[in-house]
Design a protein around this motif. Structure first.
Motif, PDB file in Angstrom:
ATOM      1  N   SER A  21       1.258  16.361   4.467  1.00 44.77           N
ATOM      2  CA  SER A  21       1.467  17.803   4.305  1.00 44.77           C
ATOM      3  C   SER A  21       1.185  18.247   2.880  1.00 44.77           C
ATOM      4  N   ARG A  22       1.218  17.301   1.940  1.00 42.28           N
ATOM      5  CA  ARG A  22       0.930  17.611   0.536  1.00 42.28           C
ATOM      6  C   ARG A  22      -0.408  17.033   0.081  1.00 42.28           C
ATOM      7  N   GLY A  23      -1.161  16.475   1.030  1.00 42.59           N
ATOM      8  CA  GLY A  23      -2.468  15.910   0.682  1.00 42.59           C
ATOM      9  C   GLY A  23      -2.375  14.627  -0.120  1.00 42.59           C
ATOM     10  N   LEU A  24      -1.309  13.825   0.126  1.00 40.01           N
ATOM     11  CA  LEU A  24      -1.069  12.636  -0.682  1.00 40.01           C
ATOM     12  C   LEU A  24      -0.834  11.404   0.191  1.00 40.01           C
ATOM     13  N   GLY A  25      -1.360  10.279  -0.259  1.00 46.16           N
ATOM     14  CA  GLY A  25      -1.094   8.994   0.367  1.00 46.16           C
ATOM     15  C   GLY A  25      -1.443   7.883  -0.605  1.00 46.16           C
ATOM     16  N   VAL A  26      -0.562   6.905  -0.732  1.00 43.59           N
ATOM     17  CA  VAL A  26      -0.753   5.793  -1.669  1.00 43.59           C
ATOM     18  C   VAL A  26      -0.353   4.499  -0.968  1.00 43.59           C
ATOM     19  N   ARG A  27      -1.192   3.474  -1.089  1.00 43.13           N
ATOM     20  CA  ARG A  27      -0.816   2.137  -0.625  1.00 43.13           C
ATOM     21  C   ARG A  27      -1.414   1.107  -1.571  1.00 43.13           C
ATOM     22  N   ILE A  28      -0.670   0.050  -1.828  1.00 46.51           N
ATOM     23  CA  ILE A  28      -1.146  -1.126  -2.560  1.00 46.51           C
ATOM     24  C   ILE A  28      -0.916  -2.320  -1.659  1.00 46.51           C
ATOM     25  N   GLU A  29      -1.937  -3.146  -1.501  1.00 50.12           N
ATOM     26  CA  GLU A  29      -1.816  -4.301  -0.603  1.00 50.12           C
ATOM     27  C   GLU A  29      -2.544  -5.504  -1.187  1.00 50.12           C
ATOM     28  N   ASP A  30      -1.851  -6.631  -1.195  1.00 50.54           N
ATOM     29  CA  ASP A  30      -2.482  -7.906  -1.541  1.00 50.54           C
ATOM     30  C   ASP A  30      -2.178  -8.940  -0.478  1.00 50.54           C
ATOM     31  N   LEU A  31      -2.983  -9.983  -0.490  1.00 49.16           N
ATOM     32  CA  LEU A  31      -2.872 -11.093   0.461  1.00 49.16           C
ATOM     33  C   LEU A  31      -2.285 -12.282  -0.277  1.00 49.16           C
ATOM     34  N   VAL A  32      -1.267 -12.910   0.305  1.00 52.96           N
ATOM     35  CA  VAL A  32      -0.468 -13.899  -0.403  1.00 52.96           C
ATOM     36  C   VAL A  32      -0.350 -15.178   0.436  1.00 52.96           C
ATOM     37  N   LEU A  33      -0.513 -16.326  -0.223  1.00 49.47           N
ATOM     38  CA  LEU A  33      -0.384 -17.637   0.411  1.00 49.47           C
ATOM     39  C   LEU A  33       0.909 -18.304  -0.040  1.00 49.47           C
ATOM     40  N   ALA A  34       1.705 -18.789   0.919  1.00 55.58           N
ATOM     41  CA  ALA A  34       2.934 -19.522   0.622  1.00 55.58           C
ATOM     42  C   ALA A  34       2.621 -21.015   0.512  1.00 55.58           C
ATOM     43  N   HIS A  35       2.873 -21.594  -0.657  1.00 54.10           N
ATOM     44  CA  HIS A  35       2.597 -23.013  -0.909  1.00 54.10           C
ATOM     45  C   HIS A  35       3.818 -23.878  -0.583  1.00 54.10           C
ATOM     46  N   PRO A  36       3.592 -25.172  -0.305  1.00 53.77           N
ATOM     47  CA  PRO A  36       4.718 -26.068  -0.004  1.00 53.77           C
ATOM     48  C   PRO A  36       5.733 -26.182  -1.140  1.00 53.77           C
ATOM     49  N   ASP A  37       5.278 -26.003  -2.397  1.00 51.71           N
ATOM     50  CA  ASP A  37       6.204 -26.122  -3.529  1.00 51.71           C
ATOM     51  C   ASP A  37       6.989 -24.837  -3.790  1.00 51.71           C
ATOM     52  N   GLY A  38       6.830 -23.842  -2.911  1.00 47.86           N
ATOM     53  CA  GLY A  38       7.578 -22.601  -3.050  1.00 47.86           C
ATOM     54  C   GLY A  38       6.844 -21.497  -3.780  1.00 47.86           C
ATOM     55  N   ARG A  39       5.666 -21.814  -4.341  1.00 49.17           N
ATOM     56  CA  ARG A  39       4.888 -20.767  -5.013  1.00 49.17           C
ATOM     57  C   ARG A  39       4.264 -19.830  -3.986  1.00 49.17           C
ATOM     58  N   PHE A  40       4.078 -18.578  -4.393  1.00 54.38           N
ATOM     59  CA  PHE A  40       3.337 -17.599  -3.597  1.00 54.38           C
ATOM     60  C   PHE A  40       2.129 -17.166  -4.420  1.00 54.38           C
ATOM     61  N   GLU A  41       0.949 -17.480  -3.906  1.00 53.24           N
ATOM     62  CA  GLU A  41      -0.297 -17.238  -4.631  1.00 53.24           C
ATOM     63  C   GLU A  41      -0.957 -15.959  -4.133  1.00 53.24           C
ATOM     64  N   ASN A  42      -1.270 -15.078  -5.064  1.00 48.50           N
ATOM     65  CA  ASN A  42      -1.980 -13.848  -4.723  1.00 48.50           C
ATOM     66  C   ASN A  42      -3.470 -14.180  -4.563  1.00 48.50           C
ATOM     67  N   LEU A  43      -3.995 -14.014  -3.348  1.00 48.16           N
ATOM     68  CA  LEU A  43      -5.388 -14.338  -3.070  1.00 48.16           C
ATOM     69  C   LEU A  43      -6.332 -13.172  -3.361  1.00 48.16           C
ATOM     70  N   THR A  44      -5.799 -11.989  -3.637  1.00 48.51           N
ATOM     71  CA  THR A  44      -6.633 -10.795  -3.866  1.00 48.51           C
ATOM     72  C   THR A  44      -6.238 -10.106  -5.170  1.00 48.51           C
ATOM     73  N   PRO A  45      -6.384 -10.779  -6.307  1.00 51.62           N
ATOM     74  CA  PRO A  45      -5.882 -10.223  -7.578  1.00 51.62           C
ATOM     75  C   PRO A  45      -6.825  -9.218  -8.214  1.00 51.62           C
ATOM     76  N   ALA A  46      -7.180  -8.171  -7.481  1.00 49.61           N
ATOM     77  CA  ALA A  46      -7.955  -7.072  -8.060  1.00 49.61           C
ATOM     78  C   ALA A  46      -7.037  -6.207  -8.916  1.00 49.61           C
ATOM     79  N   SER A  47      -7.603  -5.533  -9.920  1.00 48.51           N
ATOM     80  CA  SER A  47      -6.779  -4.723 -10.811  1.00 48.51           C
ATOM     81  C   SER A  47      -6.172  -3.531 -10.063  1.00 48.51           C
ATOM     82  N   TYR A  48      -5.135  -2.946 -10.669  1.00 44.80           N
ATOM     83  CA  TYR A  48      -4.312  -1.957  -9.967  1.00 44.80           C
ATOM     84  C   TYR A  48      -4.381  -0.549 -10.540  1.00 44.80           C
ATOM     85  N   GLU A  49      -5.261  -0.274 -11.508  1.00 40.70           N
ATOM     86  CA  GLU A  49      -5.270   1.053 -12.114  1.00 40.70           C
ATOM     87  C   GLU A  49      -5.523   2.146 -11.083  1.00 40.70           C
ATOM     88  N   LEU A  50      -4.710   3.175 -11.165  1.00 41.02           N
ATOM     89  CA  LEU A  50      -4.903   4.344 -10.299  1.00 41.02           C
ATOM     90  C   LEU A  50      -6.047   5.212 -10.810  1.00 41.02           C
TER      91      LEU A  50
END
Length: 407
Positions: free
Chosen positions: A372-401
């Motif tokens: 209704s205000r002509g606005l929409g924002v979404r940020i999305e990345d793809l993340v892999l869960a490793h056996p050692d508990g780390r979560f790796e960002n597979l899509t580390p593109a920059s985030y500047e609006l």
């Protein structure tokens, strides 16, 4: 993982599984056999016995499956269809006979992409021919459970798709910077005003360069359309200054295969204060979601954390206002693999008790939407869960609006 199928069949007391690819690419067939067979029936027993009945034109792919195989003509398929008077009944009889040959009695999981009426007729005939069979109707089914976690080969395929998605977003960012402003619109190298369709074609060309293709239609939307999460956008719309430009891409391996999923929101020129505030709220929610990822954590609990942040900042959420079409209107994420949307879900009903496990590849994608205000924002990345508990960002593109065109 694929190797979990036999274990899951035994744990759930299944006699086996059947996958039917009916003259089209079938993710289930690819998953079960490792081959992109378009026309065939694959049988697998809980103890690992397997047989593939295939179109003779795909005999080379059938030979790569690594199990016993035979062709449709060897089973007199055409004669079966003539006798049964309907293709679905013919295939139902073929499947019943195949199960009997492999000794399958009891509950069987059956997979395929079929019209509902065709599937109903097929299954009804199979049960008529072999009353000892029972169709497994559990949810989630064993294929969904197995596909929730990925093996190293699957992860590598997803990495390749993710690399192509990041390259496409960064190429788009460079393109947007190169534009020349002309009032509220933009031109490129002396051409006419840039339309959203030109952006879509640029993304498609980068997918192709990485051996990828669109599965469905990427989201290239702006303004009011960006405020409706899955509005694909209007290719004829001219790119506008000071307006949210939402790009959601989910390319997969060309010809069918593993996906990526990545979303960024841009604004050409100085964004209005309301858009800057929305973007800041979404960016904070994104970081909160990433911080809360933990092996063993309930998937739905992370959605609850993000709802809490948005509600504190005055936005409606699916938790505070069921069915809302403005504010935060969807779940935090989902699994990605052979389908762009698959289990697990980071959200959903209270009955979703799934926990995060290593080997999962999931999205984290908060968004805020105010059409209704002509606005929409979404940020999305793809993340892999490793056996050692780390979560790796597979899509580390920059985030500047904000992107200030340099032309």
């Amino acid at each position: 993982m694929r190797q979990d199928l036999d274990r899951l069949m035994k744990e759930q007391g299944l006699a086996g599984l059947v996958v039917f690819a009916y003259d089209r690419y079938s993710p289930a067939m690819y998953y079960a056999t490792g081959q992109k067979l378009h026309f065939g029936v694959y049988f697998r027993t809980a103890d690992g016995g397997a047989h593939l009945i295939h179109d003779p034109m795909e005999r080379d792919q059938a030979a790569q499956v690594g199990c016993d195989h035979s062709s449709f003509p060897q089973h007199r398929l055409n004669q079966l269809i003539d006798q049964e008077g309907h293709p679905a009944r013919g295939f139902g009889r073929l499947i019943a006979d195949g199960c009997a040959t492999l000794g399958m009695r009891g509950r069987v999981a059956i997979f395929g992409e079929l019209a509902a009426g065709f599937a109903h007729t097929l299954l009804a005939r199979a049960l008529e021919v072999s009353p000892a069979l029972e169709i497994d109707a559990r949810h989630p089914d064993i294929m969904a459970l197995a596909r929730m976690t990925k093996d190293p080969a699957e992860i590598e395929a997803i990495r390749r798709a993710a690399k192509g998605a990041v390259a496409a977003i960064e190429r788009l960012r460079d393109f947007l910077r190169s534009l020349h402003r002309d009032g509220e619109h933009f031109r490129h190298n002396g051409s006419g005003p840039v339309a959203l369709g030109e952006i879509r074609r640029l993304l498609q060309s980068e997918f192709l360069a990485h051996g990828l293709a669109e599965d469905g239609e990427s989201i290239v939307s702006q303004g009011r359309d960006a405020g409706v999460p899955h509005n694909r956008g209007n290719d004829a719309d001219l790119l506008r200054a000071g307006t949210p430009l939402l790009i959601d891409i989910f390319p997969c391996e060309a010809g069918g295969g593993y996906h990526s999923d990545l979303t960024r929101t841009f604004c050409l020129g100085k964004p209005p204060e309301e858009l800057k505030k929305l973007y800041a709220d979404v960016h904070d929610a994104f970081h909160l979601g990433m911080e809360k990822l933990e092996i063993g954590a309930p998937c739905r609990a992370i959605q609850e954390e993000v709802c809490g942040l948005f509600e504190q900042r005055g936005h409606a959420t699916t938790r505070s206002r069921d069915g809302t079409e403005e504010g935060y209107v969807h779940g935090l994420g989902h699994g990605v693999g052979l389908s762009v949307h698959e289990a697990p879900r980071l959200g959903g009903p209270a009955s979703n008790l799934q926990r995060l496990e290593h080997g999962m590849v999931i999205t984290v994608e908060p968004g805020l939407y105010y059409p209704s205000r002509g606005l929409g924002v979404r940020i999305e990345d793809l993340v892999l869960a490793h056996p050692d508990g780390r979560f790796e960002n597979l899509t580390p593109a920059s985030y500047e609006l904000e992107i200030e065109p340099e032309g």
